[in-house]
Each structure stands twice: as structure tokens, then as C-alpha cells.
Design an enzyme around this catalytic site. Structure first.
Site, short mmCIF file in Angstrom:
data_model
loop_
_atom_site.label_atom_id
_atom_site.label_comp_id
_atom_site.label_asym_id
_atom_site.label_seq_id
_atom_site.Cartn_x
_atom_site.Cartn_y
_atom_site.Cartn_z
N LYS A 1 -64.76 -1.23 80.41
CA LYS A 1 -66.00 -0.73 80.44
C LYS A 1 -66.70 -0.23 81.98
O LYS A 1 -66.41 -0.71 82.88
CB LYS A 1 -66.81 -2.28 80.21
CG LYS A 1 -66.64 -2.58 78.63
CD LYS A 1 -67.49 -3.93 78.39
CE LYS A 1 -66.64 -5.04 78.58
NZ LYS A 1 -67.19 -6.33 77.88
N GLU B 1 -59.88 -2.01 67.40
CA GLU B 1 -60.79 -3.56 67.17
C GLU B 1 -61.86 -3.50 66.45
O GLU B 1 -62.27 -2.31 65.86
CB GLU B 1 -61.26 -3.75 68.68
CG GLU B 1 -61.83 -2.71 69.19
CD GLU B 1 -63.04 -3.23 70.48
OE1 GLU B 1 -63.59 -4.03 70.27
OE2 GLU B 1 -62.90 -2.53 71.58
N1 PSU Z 1 -66.36 -1.69 75.88
C1 PSU Z 1 -67.35 -1.07 75.74
N2 PSU Z 1 -68.00 -1.86 74.55
C2 PSU Z 1 -67.50 -3.03 74.10
C3 PSU Z 1 -66.23 -3.71 74.52
C4 PSU Z 1 -65.76 -3.06 75.55
O1 PSU Z 1 -67.99 -0.28 76.09
O2 PSU Z 1 -68.13 -3.61 73.19
C5 PSU Z 1 -65.71 -4.80 74.03
C6 PSU Z 1 -64.37 -5.02 73.76
O3 PSU Z 1 -64.08 -5.54 72.39
C7 PSU Z 1 -63.72 -5.71 74.65
C8 PSU Z 1 -64.78 -6.83 75.22
O4 PSU Z 1 -62.37 -6.21 74.23
O5 PSU Z 1 -66.04 -5.87 75.03
C9 PSU Z 1 -64.47 -7.52 76.12
O6 PSU Z 1 -65.57 -8.47 76.34
P1 PSU Z 1 -65.60 -9.58 77.75
O7 PSU Z 1 -65.78 -8.56 78.83
O8 PSU Z 1 -66.50 -10.42 77.37
O9 PSU Z 1 -64.18 -10.16 77.88
#
Ligand code: PSU
Ligand code: MN
Length: 302
Positions: A158, A24
Site C-alpha cells: 500500500k 482477494e
Molecule cells: N492495498 C490497497 N487497498 C486495500 C488493501 C491493500 O491499496 O484495500 C487491503 C488488502 O486486502 C490488504 C489489506 O491485505 O488491505 C491489509 O490491511 P492491514 O494493513 O490492516 O493489514
């Protein structure tokens, strides 16, 4: 068939049947990691993939063009300010010609699926947020992992999410969840979360065989959760305290802005140790993903 710009290296890999690992780009942008750690993350993750004989394919949308693999000179475009691009944003990013669309897991999986790349690595997936009962905040990553026939290799969700609810939601979405050489669903910066993983896989060949069945049955993706390497892991208790403090500081924030803010706060509270942990796990996930991609190639040529 969507129009994709495929890098020279990835095109050659497709032509010669060499394994490819999708990556990604949100993690490499200012939304994911601070500079210069983000450049280091690209270098280490792509090197890990190449060391295993596979080819890295960073996904992004540049000037409205969905890219599968970036040329070296294009890396700097995703390192700076970028627009967070989830799967639902792909159509707008193309039609409105977004300058730099940094793809999240959901968008990256859609691009990998469109290009026929069955293995993808990230740091951590999005998931069910704490307090989702009231906020409704559940990442689109979970539904897209279910939808696309691609393996996602991560170090868990996360760290500041609701891990038990995330694992439950993956069951609801019918996603096979494999923990790599452990019985627990790992907790991103920490190896242990206390949450039992639904299934355990021991080797890249085993993961590849499960993925191959999933593809055969046309059932969508698989999630492989790999614990952060021991040397760079942060003790579970310590990271949980840091997350509590960071979340208290983010109390009044909403939506997509939460992730970059909380990650920045966690880095401050841990005295910068969250960043090396993040780099190590991203590199390690890339490495395991490459091993699975190689094993899948052997399976397919048997
Ligand atoms: N986990 C991390 N840092 C990030 C992300 C995930 O530690 O930057 C990013 C990834 O690209 C993931 C996205 O797909 O956050 C998900 O965001 P949201 O929770 O807004 O869907
Ligand atoms: Mn969200």
C-alpha cells in the site's frame, strides 16, 4: 480439512488440471475501491485471468462459509458493505456466520493454501506502517506470505506504508521478494520507490520455477512485485505529496479504519487519478499471475 465452498468453474478447473488464480475480496468491497470502480476491478481482473487460459477464484466468507471462487450472482455481495477479514478472523467469521467477510491478503492466502491454489493476485499488500515504532502497526499479510506455499503477485505495498521497512521485514520473515522486470521494489501507484528489490525476475517461467523450488523445499510463499503499467502510473513525487497530505488528515486514526480513509483522501487529492491507476495495476497483476499459473502447470507436467 476445512470445509470450503468451491465454485463450479473452479471445481472444473481442479478436475481438468487447468491453472487457477486466487483473488482477494477486500479490494472489491467498500473497504478497497469506490463504486462503480470496484465492479470494474472484478470484471477486468477476472477477464485478464481468463484471457490467459486460467480460472479466477475470488475468495470471501459468505454467511460463514469460506468460498473459493464466486458465482456471478455472488459478486454483488462483496461489492457493498463488508467486514474486513484477515487470517486471524477466519475462525470467527465461520463460527459466528459473518454475512460478508471480505478477505484481505492474509485470509485469502490461507484459503488458497487450504484449496491447493499456488498463485494469488492482489493490488497492494499490507506492510509496515510509517511510525510503526510507536504504533506497532505491521500487517499480518507479511507473516502469512511467509507461511503459506502461495505466490502473491502485487504492485508493491500500500502506497502510504514504510517501503524500506516493509522490504526489511520481508527479509526477517524469510520471504523471497522478486521485482518483475525491474530492479526496484515498485511503489503501488508509482513505478519507482528508490528501494532496491532483493531479486529480479524476467519471465513467468522464471517466477514459476522459483515458486516450484519454494514449494519443493516446503518453505512457504514468494512475493512478486510488478510495477503499475506506465500509462496509468502517477509520478513518484506527485503521489508522495498526495500521500503526505492524506496521512496528515488521518493523524488521529488507528487500526483497520486507516486504509479506507487514506485511500479515499488520496483519490480526492489526485483528482480521481489514483482509481484508474489502482484498476490498471490490479488487472496487470492478475494478468501476470495467470501467466505464472500457466507456466507452473507446464513445469508440473514436464
Ligand atoms: N492495498 C490497497 N487497498 C486495500 C488493501 C491493500 O491499496 O484495500 C487491503 C488488502 O486486502 C490488504 C489489506 O491485505 O488491505 C491489509 O490491511 P492491514 O494493513 O490492516 O493489514
Ligand atoms: Mn494493521
Amino acid at each position: 480439512m476445512p470445509q470450503l465452498k468451491i465454485s463450479n468453474e473452479v471445481r472444473e478447473a481442479f478436475e481438468s488440471g487447468r491453472p487457477v488464480v486466487g483473488l482477494e475480496s477486500t479490494i472489491y468491497s467498500h473497504l478497497g475501491l469506490p463504486s462503480p470502480a470496484n465492479q470494474e476491478a472484478i470484471d477486468r481482473s477476472t477477464a485478464a485471468i481468463r484471457n490467459h487460459g486460467a480460472v479466477p477464484a475470488i475468495t470471501a466468507i459468505l454467511d460463514g462459509v469460506p468460498c473459493i471462487g464466486l458465482e456471478e450472482a455472488e459478486h454483488e455481495r462483496i461489492l457493498g458493505p463488508a467486514r474486513k477479514t484477515a487470517e486471524r478472523d477466519i475462525s470467527a467469521a465461520i463460527a459466528q456466520k459473518w454475512s460478508v467477510g471480505a478477505t484481505t491478503v492474509s485470509a485469502s492466502l490461507a484459503l488458497c493454501a487450504a484449496a491447493g491454489i499456488p498463485v494469488f493476485a492482489t493490488g497492494g499488500i499490507g506492510g509496515v506502517h510509517l511510525g510503526s515504532e510507536t504504533s506497532g502497526d505491521i500487517s499480518a499479510d507479511l507473516g502469512t506470505i511467509a507461511l503459506h506455499p502461495v505466490l502473491t503477485v502485487c504492485a508493491g505495498a500500500k502506497a502510504f506504508l514504510d517501503i524500506p521497512k516493509t522490504v526489511e521485514f520481508l527479509e526477517t520473515e524469510s520471504v523471497p521478494v522478486l521485482a518483475y522486470q525491474t530492479d526496484e521494489f515498485p511503489m503501488f501507484y508509482a513505478r519507482s520507490s528508490g528501494v532496491a528489490a532483493p531479486n529480479r525476475a524476467e519471465t513467468p517461467a522464471e517466477v514459476a520455477a522459483i515458486l516450484a523450488q519454494r514449494i519443493e523445499w516446503d518453505q512457504g510463499g514468494v512475493l512478486l512485485a510488478v510495477p503499475v503499467p506506465e500509462a496509468d502510473a502517477i509520478p513518484t513525487r506527485e503521489i508522495m505529496d498526495a500521500i503526505d497530505t492524506a496521512l496528515a488528515r488521518a493523524r488521529n486514526m488507528h487500526g483497520a479504519a486507516i486504509t479506507p480513509f487514506v485511500l479515499e483522501q488520496i483519490a480526492k487529492i489526485t483528482g480521481g487519478r489514483s482509481v484508474p491507476a489502482n484498476l490498471a495495476l490490479a488487472e496487470n497483476n492478475a494478468s501476470v499471475a495467470a501467466e505464472v499459473a500457466v507456466a507452473l502447470t507446464h513445469l508440473n507436467t514436464q
